[in-house]
Structure formats: C-alpha cells, structure tokens
Design a protein around this motif. Structure first.
Motif, PDB file in Angstrom:
ATOM      1  N   UNK A   1       0.837  -1.197   0.000  1.00  0.00           N
ATOM      2  CA  UNK A   1       0.000   0.000   0.000  1.00  0.00           C
ATOM      3  C   UNK A   1       0.873   1.249   0.000  1.00  0.00           C
ATOM      4  N   UNK A   2       0.366   2.276  -0.648  1.00  0.00           N
ATOM      5  CA  UNK A   2       1.130   3.514  -0.809  1.00  0.00           C
ATOM      6  C   UNK A   2       1.544   4.112   0.535  1.00  0.00           C
ATOM      7  N   UNK A   3       0.625   4.119   1.505  1.00  0.00           N
ATOM      8  CA  UNK A   3       0.949   4.705   2.803  1.00  0.00           C
ATOM      9  C   UNK A   3       2.025   3.899   3.529  1.00  0.00           C
ATOM     10  N   UNK A   4       2.022   2.574   3.356  1.00  0.00           N
ATOM     11  CA  UNK A   4       3.070   1.742   3.964  1.00  0.00           C
ATOM     12  C   UNK A   4       4.437   2.068   3.383  1.00  0.00           C
ATOM     13  N   UNK A   5       4.471   2.297   2.087  1.00  0.00           N
ATOM     14  CA  UNK A   5       5.744   2.625   1.440  1.00  0.00           C
ATOM     15  C   UNK A   5       6.320   3.928   1.992  1.00  0.00           C
ATOM     16  N   UNK A   6       5.454   4.811   2.432  1.00  0.00           N
ATOM     17  CA  UNK A   6       5.897   6.067   3.036  1.00  0.00           C
ATOM     18  C   UNK A   6       6.269   5.885   4.506  1.00  0.00           C
ATOM     19  N   UNK A   7       5.622   4.946   5.169  1.00  0.00           N
ATOM     20  CA  UNK A   7       5.739   4.812   6.621  1.00  0.00           C
ATOM     21  C   UNK A   7       6.993   4.055   7.073  1.00  0.00           C
ATOM     22  N   UNK A   8       7.203   2.845   6.582  1.00  0.00           N
ATOM     23  CA  UNK A   8       8.253   1.984   7.135  1.00  0.00           C
ATOM     24  C   UNK A   8       9.671   2.544   6.997  1.00  0.00           C
ATOM     25  N   UNK A   9      10.041   3.154   5.877  1.00  0.00           N
ATOM     26  CA  UNK A   9      11.429   3.641   5.763  1.00  0.00           C
ATOM     27  C   UNK A   9      11.818   4.709   6.780  1.00  0.00           C
ATOM     28  N   UNK A  10      10.849   5.312   7.478  1.00  0.00           N
ATOM     29  CA  UNK A  10      11.162   6.356   8.456  1.00  0.00           C
ATOM     30  C   UNK A  10      11.613   5.796   9.810  1.00  0.00           C
ATOM     31  N   UNK A  11      11.491   4.475  10.027  1.00  0.00           N
ATOM     32  CA  UNK A  11      11.610   3.934  11.370  1.00  0.00           C
ATOM     33  C   UNK A  11      12.962   3.324  11.764  1.00  0.00           C
ATOM     34  N   UNK A  12      13.776   2.773  10.861  1.00  0.00           N
ATOM     35  CA  UNK A  12      14.996   2.083  11.309  1.00  0.00           C
ATOM     36  C   UNK A  12      15.919   2.939  12.168  1.00  0.00           C
ATOM     37  N   UNK A  13      16.131   4.190  11.796  1.00  0.00           N
ATOM     38  CA  UNK A  13      17.020   5.043  12.580  1.00  0.00           C
ATOM     39  C   UNK A  13      16.495   5.308  13.976  1.00  0.00           C
ATOM     40  N   UNK A  14      15.186   5.561  14.077  1.00  0.00           N
ATOM     41  CA  UNK A  14      14.588   5.815  15.387  1.00  0.00           C
ATOM     42  C   UNK A  14      14.649   4.573  16.265  1.00  0.00           C
ATOM     43  N   UNK A  15      14.458   3.388  15.670  1.00  0.00           N
ATOM     44  CA  UNK A  15      14.501   2.160  16.465  1.00  0.00           C
ATOM     45  C   UNK A  15      15.922   1.865  16.938  1.00  0.00           C
ATOM     46  N   UNK A  16      16.917   2.139  16.095  1.00  0.00           N
ATOM     47  CA  UNK A  16      18.304   1.954  16.515  1.00  0.00           C
ATOM     48  C   UNK A  16      18.629   2.852  17.706  1.00  0.00           C
ATOM     49  N   UNK A  17      18.117   4.073  17.674  1.00  0.00           N
ATOM     50  CA  UNK A  17      18.313   4.994  18.797  1.00  0.00           C
ATOM     51  C   UNK A  17      17.655   4.460  20.066  1.00  0.00           C
ATOM     52  N   UNK A  18      16.462   3.878  19.927  1.00  0.00           N
ATOM     53  CA  UNK A  18      15.767   3.293  21.076  1.00  0.00           C
ATOM     54  C   UNK A  18      16.581   2.157  21.684  1.00  0.00           C
ATOM     55  N   UNK A  19      17.130   1.287  20.847  1.00  0.00           N
ATOM     56  CA  UNK A  19      17.928   0.167  21.355  1.00  0.00           C
ATOM     57  C   UNK A  19      19.140   0.668  22.139  1.00  0.00           C
ATOM     58  N   UNK A  20      19.794   1.687  21.619  1.00  0.00           N
ATOM     59  CA  UNK A  20      20.979   2.215  22.307  1.00  0.00           C
ATOM     60  C   UNK A  20      20.593   2.828  23.662  1.00  0.00           C
ATOM     61  N   UNK A  21      19.460   3.529  23.709  1.00  0.00           N
ATOM     62  CA  UNK A  21      19.040   4.134  24.973  1.00  0.00           C
ATOM     63  C   UNK A  21      18.664   3.061  25.996  1.00  0.00           C
TER      64      UNK A  21
ATOM     65  N   UNK B   1       8.495   6.759  25.049  1.00  0.00           N
ATOM     66  CA  UNK B   1       7.663   7.885  24.608  1.00  0.00           C
ATOM     67  C   UNK B   1       8.292   8.583  23.393  1.00  0.00           C
ATOM     68  N   UNK B   2       9.599   8.685  23.406  1.00  0.00           N
ATOM     69  CA  UNK B   2      10.276   9.291  22.240  1.00  0.00           C
ATOM     70  C   UNK B   2      10.021   8.445  20.987  1.00  0.00           C
ATOM     71  N   UNK B   3      10.119   7.117  21.149  1.00  0.00           N
ATOM     72  CA  UNK B   3       9.836   6.216  20.031  1.00  0.00           C
ATOM     73  C   UNK B   3       8.377   6.372  19.578  1.00  0.00           C
ATOM     74  N   UNK B   4       7.449   6.428  20.534  1.00  0.00           N
ATOM     75  CA  UNK B   4       6.031   6.604  20.209  1.00  0.00           C
ATOM     76  C   UNK B   4       5.827   7.837  19.345  1.00  0.00           C
ATOM     77  N   UNK B   5       6.427   8.947  19.749  1.00  0.00           N
ATOM     78  CA  UNK B   5       6.233  10.196  19.012  1.00  0.00           C
ATOM     79  C   UNK B   5       6.770  10.081  17.585  1.00  0.00           C
ATOM     80  N   UNK B   6       7.927   9.417  17.418  1.00  0.00           N
ATOM     81  CA  UNK B   6       8.512   9.276  16.082  1.00  0.00           C
ATOM     82  C   UNK B   6       7.629   8.402  15.189  1.00  0.00           C
ATOM     83  N   UNK B   7       7.110   7.313  15.752  1.00  0.00           N
ATOM     84  CA  UNK B   7       6.297   6.395  14.954  1.00  0.00           C
ATOM     85  C   UNK B   7       4.965   7.027  14.589  1.00  0.00           C
ATOM     86  N   UNK B   8       4.319   7.674  15.552  1.00  0.00           N
ATOM     87  CA  UNK B   8       3.035   8.321  15.272  1.00  0.00           C
ATOM     88  C   UNK B   8       3.214   9.430  14.237  1.00  0.00           C
ATOM     89  N   UNK B   9       4.278  10.203  14.360  1.00  0.00           N
ATOM     90  CA  UNK B   9       4.533  11.270  13.392  1.00  0.00           C
ATOM     91  C   UNK B   9       4.726  10.687  11.990  1.00  0.00           C
TER      92      UNK B   9
END
Length: 646
Positions: free
Chosen positions: A540-560, A583-591
């Motif tokens: 789906x078009x929205x998925x193609x926009x959504x998933x690529x935004x997350x790897x960097x934020x998740x890597x940051x979460x793991x380090x924290x 909460x930081x991860x939540x905000x990044x994913x929701x955004x």
C-alpha cells in the motif's frame, strides 16, 4: 535497505576499480615444471589479468614439449575485495587477507550476497586452520589484536591444501567439477546477467555471448553461486536431473557481527570448533570444507557433516572455461548444474541465522497440539529480510537470549492489530550462536559491557512466483549493544516487543485506511483479490511512506535501552528512563504514520464525493490511531514498574 539486480556499495566500500589480478604461468612437461611470476626478475610490469604465453620456451627446453597451463591460486592471488582503514580499496589473497585482517576495515563484495558468501568461506578456513578456539584461546586472540591471526598456523594449513585452491587447475579446480563439459558465456555464473528465460532489467546479455570475466571476478561469483543460486532448471549432467533446489543459505538472513576491523569481525563470528565434541551443534568428526572433500564426492541428497561443510556447501556442480584473449587468460564460459541437496535442519545446523516462532502457526494434528502444549513453544523458522518493513522488527530474535518471545494477548476486533487472536502459547526465539559467546564473555568482563556491535544481515528475496528468479538483494544493519545481549531483565523483551508492535499496529491502520477507501470507490474491488495481491507482494502507498522512516529511530531506542540496562548492571534498568525512551519512540512512529496518511489523502482525486470520502477515512484513521497509542501506553507503563521482591 533493498538492493536491485546490480552491484551496490556500502559505506566506504568502493571508490574506484581495483587493479586486476596477477597470474602464474606454469610451463613444462612430464614432471618437469617451472613457475614464472610476471613482474619478478624480468622487470616487466604486472598485467591486469592472467596471460597465455609460453614464456619463450621451445619444445624440449624444459625436457619436454613445452606444455603451457595456467594457475590462479586463491590463497595467494588477489581476488578478495577489502577496504583498508583509510578507506582505500584493494584485492588480496586468502592468506594475506587473514594475516592482515587487523589492518583492514572490511571485506565488501559486489553485492550483499557476494559479501556474505566470502565471509562464510573465510570462517570455514579459519575454523580448520586454528582448530578449537575455546573461550580462553578466543580471549588470547582478542587481546593480541595488534598481531592479528597467527600467520604460522594459517600458512601451515594453506600449505596442506594449496593444490585445492587453484581456480584454473585442470584436475582439481577450486569449487568446480572438472568432468563437466565446457560452455560458452558466463551469464549463468553472474546473478545480474540475463540468462535464458531469466531476464533482468539492466542487462541485455544473450545466450552464448561470451562476456568474459577476469579470474578474480569469476572466483567471487563462483563462491556466491554455491550459496545463493536460484532454484529451477539447470544444465543437466549426462542423464541427470535438470531440477535444482535453492541452496540452504537462501532460506534465511545471514547475520554477521561487525567489529571495528575485519579481524574483529571474523573473530566475533568464529565459533568454538571441536568436531570430536560435536561443537558447534550438528558438527561430526566427518566434517570438512569443500576443498578437503574428494573431488568426485557424491551428489545424492544428504545432511551436512558439520559447520564447515555447511559453510562451503556445494549446491551446484560448476565448470569454468578459460581462454586466451589478447594475451590474457579470461574466464569465458561457465556451466552450472544441479549439485548436492542439503537435508539438514537449519535450526540444528545453521549458526549464522536467527529463528522465531510465527505468530499464527496452525498445528497439523492433535499430537502436534499436545506436543506444543508440553514444550510451550511452536516450530522455529529462520528470520528473513523484508524489502519494506526491515529486519529491525525481529530485534527480539536477533539480540535477546533464547526464551519464549513476548506478545500482546489482548483483543481488539476489526483492525487487524497485533493484539487480535494471538495463540495461547508464547512464541519462542533463538539468536545467532556467536552472540552467545559475546554475551558470556561480557558477563565475565572479558569484553566491555558498554560496547555496541553491529549486526549486518544479508539476504536474497525471490521474485514473485517462486525461487527461480531473484527479486532483490538486501543488506541491513541493527545495533547490537552488549548490554542487551547479556540482559537478564525479562522486561527488556517486553519493551522491545511493545515498540515493534506499535509500528506493526499503525501499519495495519494505514492498510485499513486505503483498503476501505478502495472498497467504497472501486467497483471491481473484492477482498479475495486484494488478499491475493498482498500475498504476491503488493504494498500500500501509505506503507511505502511509513516503514522507511523507522529504522534510525529504532536503533536509537535500542541504544538508549542498552545504556539504561548497563547503568543498572543488567539487574533491572531505570523504569523512568525506559518510559522516556519509549515515549520518544512513540512520538517518532506516530509522526511517521500521520505523515504517511496525510500524503495519501493529498494524492486522492480532489473531486466531490471522492474528496469527502478520503477526508472521512482520514478521520477514521485518527480514531483508530488513538486506540493503538493508548493501548501501547498502558502496556509500557504496566511493564516498567520494578518487579516485586519475593
């Protein structure tokens, strides 16, 4: 995250073409031989590849008729593409690569599959050359990183098997079967070349077209074809079968633990190798790599004899054809035939894979139901790479100790969220074997607890319709903090599971947004056809926009989370700090989800009823998103309270 059917670089992997290989010319006859190395003695510059010259010797000058053969021994000749510490590139032989590994940054091939296959070959060589590397020996090697791997042991082993590493040998060619007939064209060897009915987008090779390769390039693809060739019809051997199975390496994402140097990388992935004690698992005393096996070994389906046998599995029978071209030896043909089918269970034999139990895995009969209730687990499957969603979603399986995997057992009808209809039995997980040693040595203080390694995962995805064509090559990275590898705190798994589930749930809401809109506006829409398209890879078009935004934020979460766990000595972390990180991860994913939904709405036709419908579905998305976020917040707060003392 995903690669196409063409070479791709990583980091500072490649900047400019490296010089071609040197060649050895063996002239002589009837037991009398002389070796001439270009550029030695005569003052002649090294050519770019092997040359086909009789070196001026006439018949009888060596006591015979002056027979000329060529040699390209992979132990010495440059063919492994490496990156030096200053970012420059070079090609080296096997022995030089290993003895100089502490001065090299990385080994990087033309594609992710080449990189994976070459690392597996070097690990097999090291396992046999160094013998049993227990924790004590491992620590000695790690502490002596300035010296690298012991050159004497490497050279002694190389001397014993030197005759099996000659790519151009007429009797025992490396990774080849000399009895096969010769062929024209190298497209069958190089994965991104068009061959027969396997068309590729950027290559227009024709069957029978020579497309000659330098010996070093051919050697890299030769190793890779055994590990990552496609299944399907191949050139038959005599009256043998044309059908071939996909090699075992294609069934999982190959996990490589990456360190600061190639020496660190290889040592971090080196397992304790002791066939007499069946170490690692499923390794027997019969274990040996392909170059130690008889050249005319059997091709009937069988189980791997052990770890090095699997690392160098001969899934194909290959023969390279060499020819002189303008005074240089080139590989101008390759025949690829079905080889030995592997019957080993990956879970038992493969140590560079992570395994997980699928969420929805229907047992076949009542006895299997009873067995699963008894063991509290379901069948484990290897983790594979996904072109869109990313391998970071499997961080529980990749990083955390073997255990039952956490999941959310609540229900919420109609949205297809992660809490819908989960099984009563908690799915299990199993990480790559090398991480067990790292966690163990971190616990004893031999390795720093604040270290952050990188898990680099390589994989190959089939095109829609089966394993006969390559759809994409993948290479992804996930941070592997030592504090998480050794974490005894079960809450870490729940928090990581919550974080992944939040992303999965919001992706489900985005899919529902588009699916329901199409159901209202497209008269040809049927749920059955839509489900079939999704199984075939429709995104789906929205998925193609959504998933690529997350790897960097998740890597940051793991380090924290790792920093909090390390600060508590692995005993429980900091609940308030964990909540802040989540909460930081939540905000990044929701955004990211909101932006994807907004882009999708803006792209819809801005006319009358269509615009009103899109806006209505956007509001429904916001309501469902709020349900998901509130559920996530309740779970996080519930799991971050310190455990009560018993």
């Amino acid at each position: 995250m995903a690669g196409g059917p063409h070479p791709q670089a990583r980091g500072v992997a490649r900047h400019a073409p490296v010089p071609g290989p040197r060649a050895r010319l063996l002239s002589g006859s009837w037991g009398a031989a002389a070796t001439i190395r270009w550029g030695q003695g005569g003052g002649e510059a090294l050519p770019s590849s092997a040359r086909s010259i009789n070196a001026g010797h006439t018949a009888g000058s060596w006591g015979g008729s002056g027979i000329t053969t060529h040699s390209f021994n992979l132990l010495d000749e440059p063919w492994l593409p490496v990156v030096r510490m200053d970012g420059s590139t070079a090609t080296l032989g096997v022995v030089e690569t290993l003895t100089q590994a502490h001065h090299l940054r990385a080994l990087v091939g033309e594609t992710s599959t080449v990189t994976s296959a070459l690392h597996r070959l070097l690990l097999a060589f090291l396992s046999r050359a160094l013998g049993t590397v227990d924790d004590l020996r491992w620590q000695e090697l790690w502490s002596a990183e300035g010296e690298g791997f012991p050159a004497s042991e490497l050279e002694e082993y190389a001397g014993r098997w030197r005759h099996r590493f000659d790519l151009l040998s007429s009797e025992q060619p490396f990774f080849q079967r000399p009895e096969l007939k010769e062929a024209q064209g190298t497209a069958a060897l190089v994965a991104f070349r068009a061959a027969k009915n396997n068309a590729t987008l950027f290559d227009h090779s024709r069957d029978g077209e020579p497309r000659p390769l330098r010996p070093d390039v051919a050697a890299r693809w030769l190793v890779t074809v055994h590990a990552y060739d496609t299944a399907g019809t191949k050139t038959p051997v005599a009256r043998g079968s044309k059908k071939s199975e996909a090699p075992p390496t294609t069934q999982f994402g190959c996990v490589l633990i990456e360190g600061a140097t190639l020496f660190h990388t290889l040592l971090l992935n080196l397992l304790e190798y002791a066939p007499q004690r069946n170490a690692p698992t499923s390794t027997t005393e019969e274990d040996r790599p392909a170059w130690e096996a008889p050249i005319a070994s059997e091709t009937a389906p069988r189980r791997a004899y052990g770890w090095t046998d699997l690392l160098t599995w001969q899934s194909r029978r290959v023969r390279l054809t060499q020819a002189d071209q303008d005074g240089e030896v080139m590989i101008q043909g390759a025949v690829v035939s079905p080889g030995t089918c592997c019957r080993s269970e990956l879970l038992e034999a493969e140590h560079m894979a992570a395994f997980r139990a699928p969420w929805f895995d229907q047992p076949s009969d009542s006895s299997e139901v009873a067995q699963r209730k008894k063991t509290k687990t379901s069948s484990l499957r290897p983790v594979r790479l996904d072109a869109l969603r990313g391998v970071w979603r499997h961080s529980q399986e990749l990083l955390l100790p073997p255990a039952q995997r956490w999941f959310k057992p609540r229900g919420n009808k109609g949205l297809g969220l992660s809490m819908d209809g989960f099984p009563e039995i908690s799915p299990a997980r199993l990480r790559p074997s090398a991480l067990e040693r790292i966690a163990r040595l971190t616990d004893t203080g031999a390795l720093p607890s604040d270290a952050v390694y990188t898990l680099r995962i390589f994989g190959q995805e089939w095109a829609t319709g089966g394993s006969g064509m390559i759809g994409a090559w993948h290479e992804e990275a996930v941070p592997a903090p030592a504090a998480l590898l050794r974490a005894a705190n079960p809450r870490i798994g729940r928090l990581i599971g919550n974080a992944v589930a939040l992303a999965d749930d919001l992706a489900s809401v985005l899919r529902s947004l588009e699916r329901r809109y199409r159901q209202e506006t497209d008269e040809s829409f049927t749920r059955k056809e839509e489900s079939q398209k999704e199984r075939e890879g429709f995104r789906y078009e929205s998925e193609l926009q959504f998933w690529p935004q997350l790897p960097g934020a998740f890597a940051e979460l793991l380090r924290e989370l790792a920093a909090l766990e390390d600060g508590a000595g692995g005993s429980g972390g900091d609940p308030r700090g964990e909540i802040r990180a989540l909460w930081k991860w939540r905000d990044r994913v929701v955004d990211g989800a909101d932006k994807a939904a907004d882009r999708w709405v803006r792209r819809q036709a801005r006319t009358g009823h269509t615009l009103l419908r899109a806006s209505a579905h956007r509001e429904r998305y916001r309501a469902h998103r709020q349900l998901v976020v509130k559920s996530f917040e309740r779970e996080v707060v519930g799991h971050t309270a310190p455990p009560e003392e018993s």
